[in-house]
Enzyme design. Sequence first.
Site, PDB file in Angstrom:
ATOM      1  N   SER A 173       0.810  -1.216   0.000  1.00 51.32           N
ATOM      2  CA  SER A 173       0.000   0.000   0.000  1.00 51.32           C
ATOM      3  C   SER A 173       0.849   1.274   0.000  1.00 51.32           C
ATOM      4  O   SER A 173       0.511   2.254  -0.662  1.00 51.32           O
ATOM      5  CB  SER A 173      -0.935   0.007   1.211  1.00 51.32           C
ATOM      6  OG  SER A 173      -1.798  -1.106   1.179  1.00 51.32           O
ATOM      7  N   HIS A 225       0.636   4.410   4.330  1.00 49.89           N
ATOM      8  CA  HIS A 225       0.032   5.135   3.213  1.00 49.89           C
ATOM      9  C   HIS A 225       0.574   6.555   3.133  1.00 49.89           C
ATOM     10  O   HIS A 225       0.962   7.027   2.066  1.00 49.89           O
ATOM     11  CB  HIS A 225      -1.493   5.198   3.385  1.00 49.89           C
ATOM     12  CG  HIS A 225      -2.163   3.869   3.370  1.00 49.89           C
ATOM     13  ND1 HIS A 225      -3.502   3.708   3.683  1.00 49.89           N
ATOM     14  CD2 HIS A 225      -1.700   2.628   3.080  1.00 49.89           C
ATOM     15  CE1 HIS A 225      -3.818   2.442   3.580  1.00 49.89           C
ATOM     16  NE2 HIS A 225      -2.744   1.758   3.224  1.00 49.89           N
TER      17      HIS A 225
END
Length: 317
Positions: A173, A225
């Site tokens: 991610s 993230h």
Amino acid sequence: MANRDIERGVKNRSNNYYHETTTEKSWTSWLIPVFVVANVAMFIVTMYVNDCPKKNSGLQGGCVAKFLGRFSFQPTKENPLFGPSSSTLEKLGALVWRKVVHEHQGWRLISCIWLHAGVIHLLANMLSLVFIGIRLEQQFGFLRVGFIYLLSGFGGSIMSALFLQNSISVGASGALFGLLGAMLSELLINWTIYSNKAAALFTLVIIIAINLAVGILPHVDNFAHIGGFLSGLLMGFILLIRPQFGWFERRHLPADARIRTKYKSYQYCLLIGATILLVTGFTVALVMLFKGENGNKHCSWCHYLSCVPTSKWDCGN
């Protein structure tokens, strides 16, 4: 007269999307598919090592999808994403703060981005990688996109280790958010060569905001993230900069008809600023990490960036 005709031709070209046929080419995307295959292969290896039937033979409820044999999944109470156990992920290279800092296993900052917690996790990330990565690789080539992907994943791992020190982290991610960040900075630094730029910027910002908002749910590593996004954003300013419109076509003209600089002033400013911030940020973050610093002690509210407690869930775990 010839110079005027060339100049008129340059001005009349569509700037719907920047493409200089004399120097720019569409790359064939092969690195992103290789990354997808590598992630899928690593997940298969992970499930093989996990071997749920053997290691959980006496476990109440048993393994999920037993017909898969040693590739069957852990019970959903342990892993609702249909994947391996936490101990297997840790064994194969998941990001664990104590192992990175106290056991000198810094390689986990990279290895963790090739591991996934389950089939759902893997599918979500790989579909995103295909839709985002192939377009970027076709436009900018495998070297730049590959570097952004890997360094963004590394940056996401560093930030995750600084703020989430009591849990393990896996997944691509951070690298994916790095590609999203690079898309945003590419749009900004090449702003003058796009048409419908406001619509493109609005759409991209909404996509990024929604994905970051999902990260405030429990059990989602939003620090990875954010770290990946910031890394990719800065690298996009450095690696995805394009010459100003018409520079390639006019560089062979007489000096008085050329565009004097390859890039505009604001592009140079963004490139230099991003380089300074990227080098400084990685240096400071790595020093803090290997000194055993806890990022939450320096930012009392930062934990809300990864999980916001509500009446429906508790972020304590």
